[in-house]
Design an enzyme around this catalytic site. Structure first.
Site, mmCIF file in Angstrom:
data_model
loop_
_atom_site.group_PDB
_atom_site.id
_atom_site.type_symbol
_atom_site.label_atom_id
_atom_site.label_comp_id
_atom_site.label_asym_id
_atom_site.label_seq_id
_atom_site.Cartn_x
_atom_site.Cartn_y
_atom_site.Cartn_z
ATOM 1 N N HIS A 262 0.836 -1.206 0.000
ATOM 2 C CA HIS A 262 0.000 0.000 0.000
ATOM 3 C C HIS A 262 0.875 1.262 0.000
ATOM 4 O O HIS A 262 0.616 2.204 -0.742
ATOM 5 C CB HIS A 262 -0.899 0.034 1.244
ATOM 6 C CG HIS A 262 -1.946 -1.047 1.288
ATOM 7 N ND1 HIS A 262 -2.101 -1.882 2.363
ATOM 8 C CD2 HIS A 262 -2.890 -1.420 0.388
ATOM 9 C CE1 HIS A 262 -3.113 -2.717 2.130
ATOM 10 N NE2 HIS A 262 -3.603 -2.473 0.943
ATOM 11 N N LYS B 10 -16.716 -7.033 6.417
ATOM 12 C CA LYS B 10 -15.481 -7.725 6.768
ATOM 13 C C LYS B 10 -15.249 -7.618 8.266
ATOM 14 O O LYS B 10 -15.476 -6.581 8.848
ATOM 15 C CB LYS B 10 -14.306 -7.093 6.011
ATOM 16 C CG LYS B 10 -14.356 -7.358 4.522
ATOM 17 C CD LYS B 10 -13.101 -6.818 3.853
ATOM 18 C CE LYS B 10 -13.118 -7.068 2.366
ATOM 19 N NZ LYS B 10 -11.950 -6.498 1.688
ATOM 20 N N ARG C 17 -1.946 -6.414 -8.458
ATOM 21 C CA ARG C 17 -0.865 -7.340 -8.125
ATOM 22 C C ARG C 17 -0.726 -8.436 -9.169
ATOM 23 O O ARG C 17 0.343 -8.772 -9.591
ATOM 24 C CB ARG C 17 -1.128 -7.996 -6.763
ATOM 25 C CG ARG C 17 -0.712 -7.144 -5.610
ATOM 26 C CD ARG C 17 -1.373 -7.602 -4.352
ATOM 27 N NE ARG C 17 -2.802 -7.411 -4.439
ATOM 28 C CZ ARG C 17 -3.630 -7.545 -3.425
ATOM 29 N NH1 ARG C 17 -3.175 -7.904 -2.253
ATOM 30 N NH2 ARG C 17 -4.913 -7.324 -3.568
ATOM 31 N N SER D 77 -2.896 -7.776 2.941
ATOM 32 C CA SER D 77 -3.209 -7.622 4.368
ATOM 33 C C SER D 77 -3.523 -8.986 4.981
ATOM 34 O O SER D 77 -3.188 -9.259 6.138
ATOM 35 C CB SER D 77 -4.408 -6.688 4.547
ATOM 36 O OG SER D 77 -4.127 -5.415 4.026
HETATM 37 P P1 ADP Z 1 -9.795 -3.690 -0.855
HETATM 38 O O1 ADP Z 1 -10.612 -4.436 0.164
HETATM 39 O O2 ADP Z 1 -10.454 -2.441 -1.353
HETATM 40 O O3 ADP Z 1 -9.246 -4.545 -1.965
HETATM 41 P P2 ADP Z 1 -7.103 -3.548 0.173
HETATM 42 O O4 ADP Z 1 -6.648 -2.809 1.383
HETATM 43 O O5 ADP Z 1 -6.936 -5.028 0.164
HETATM 44 O O6 ADP Z 1 -8.605 -3.106 0.001
HETATM 45 O O7 ADP Z 1 -6.388 -2.984 -1.119
HETATM 46 C C1 ADP Z 1 -6.495 -1.626 -1.487
HETATM 47 C C2 ADP Z 1 -5.826 -1.434 -2.836
HETATM 48 O O8 ADP Z 1 -4.428 -1.654 -2.708
HETATM 49 C C3 ADP Z 1 -6.306 -2.384 -3.934
HETATM 50 O O9 ADP Z 1 -6.302 -1.678 -5.165
HETATM 51 C C4 ADP Z 1 -5.246 -3.456 -3.961
HETATM 52 O O10 ADP Z 1 -5.150 -4.077 -5.226
HETATM 53 C C5 ADP Z 1 -4.006 -2.627 -3.649
HETATM 54 N N1 ADP Z 1 -2.950 -3.433 -3.052
HETATM 55 C C6 ADP Z 1 -3.007 -4.220 -1.957
HETATM 56 N N2 ADP Z 1 -1.819 -4.834 -1.726
HETATM 57 C C7 ADP Z 1 -0.986 -4.428 -2.703
HETATM 58 C C8 ADP Z 1 0.372 -4.715 -3.058
HETATM 59 N N3 ADP Z 1 1.107 -5.573 -2.359
HETATM 60 N N4 ADP Z 1 0.893 -4.105 -4.144
HETATM 61 C C9 ADP Z 1 0.125 -3.252 -4.873
HETATM 62 N N5 ADP Z 1 -1.147 -2.943 -4.622
HETATM 63 C C10 ADP Z 1 -1.710 -3.521 -3.566
#
Ligand code: ADP
Length: 173
Positions: free
Chosen positions: A17, A41, A90, A128
């Site tokens: 992030h 969630k 990703r 996460s």
């Molecule tokens: P959501 O529940 O909206 O998917 P996340 O917190 O899991 O929320 O992810 C938020 C954003 O960050 C999404 O666009 C996700 O693809 C991106 N993201 C999460 N982890 C990574 C990572 N390791 N590298 C790049 N982007 C990421």
């Protein structure tokens, strides 16, 4: 003035992030990291905790603000005057879902467009969920999350352990 929103759950925020935040904040005048209040969630951190953690880890980025919202991303973007939604990709598996969300957002608010940043190779495996999985077994998460996040994540699981121990003692007596 170009304003973007980076919405997500961020439970907890990871180096993946942070990488997206740092790179996208260089492309716009202001980047608002927006924590989604998603009741569906079962979160590890409250929305307020996530907002304060992200504020701490982005303190070095002067054009980054942090907030929370509920409802549709496209509506929230309109309410704060953002015309760009930032998301990270990703793997191919992210794509189908992200495409659908991006198109929906554009239908709800045609002033808003989504830009996708591909993950840095270093963090392509990172989510996460992985952080929580490793931390729940007491594993090392220092390669996954920034310094201010590490102890906070462990603290959540320690509290759970203590509660389990206390429960067990009650049962054993
Ligand atoms: P959501 O529940 O909206 O998917 P996340 O917190 O899991 O929320 O992810 C938020 C954003 O960050 C999404 O666009 C996700 O693809 C991106 N993201 C999460 N982890 C990574 C990572 N390791 N590298 C790049 N982007 C990421």
């Amino acid at each position: 003035m170009k304003k973007a929103i980076y919405p997500g759950s961020f439970d907890p925020p990871t180096f993946g992030h942070l990488d997206i935040i740092e790179r996208s904040s260089r492309m716009v005048d202001e980047l608002n990291v927006a924590v989604l209040k998603n009741n569906a969630k079962n979160p590890l951190f409250s929305v307020g905790e996530r907002v304060s953690i992200i504020k701490e880890m982005t303190a070095h980025l002067p054009n980054v603000t942090v907030s929370s919202f509920d409802g549709l991303t496209a509506d929230y973007a309109r309410s704060i005057g953002a015309t760009i939604v930032v998301r990270g990709l990703r793997a191919v598996t992210d794509f189908e879902y992200e495409l659908q969300i991006a198109q929906t957002n554009h239908v709800v608010n045609d002033q808003v467009d989504t830009i996708f940043l591909t993950t840095s190779l270093l963090y392509s495996y990172l989510s996460s969920t992985i952080v929580k999985e490793v931390a729940s077994y007491g594993g090392d998460i220092s390669k996954f999350v920034p310094e201010p996040v590490i102890d906070r994540v462990y603290a959540k699981y320690q509290k759970d352990d203590m509660r389990t121990d206390a429960d067990n003692q009650t049962i054993n007596r």
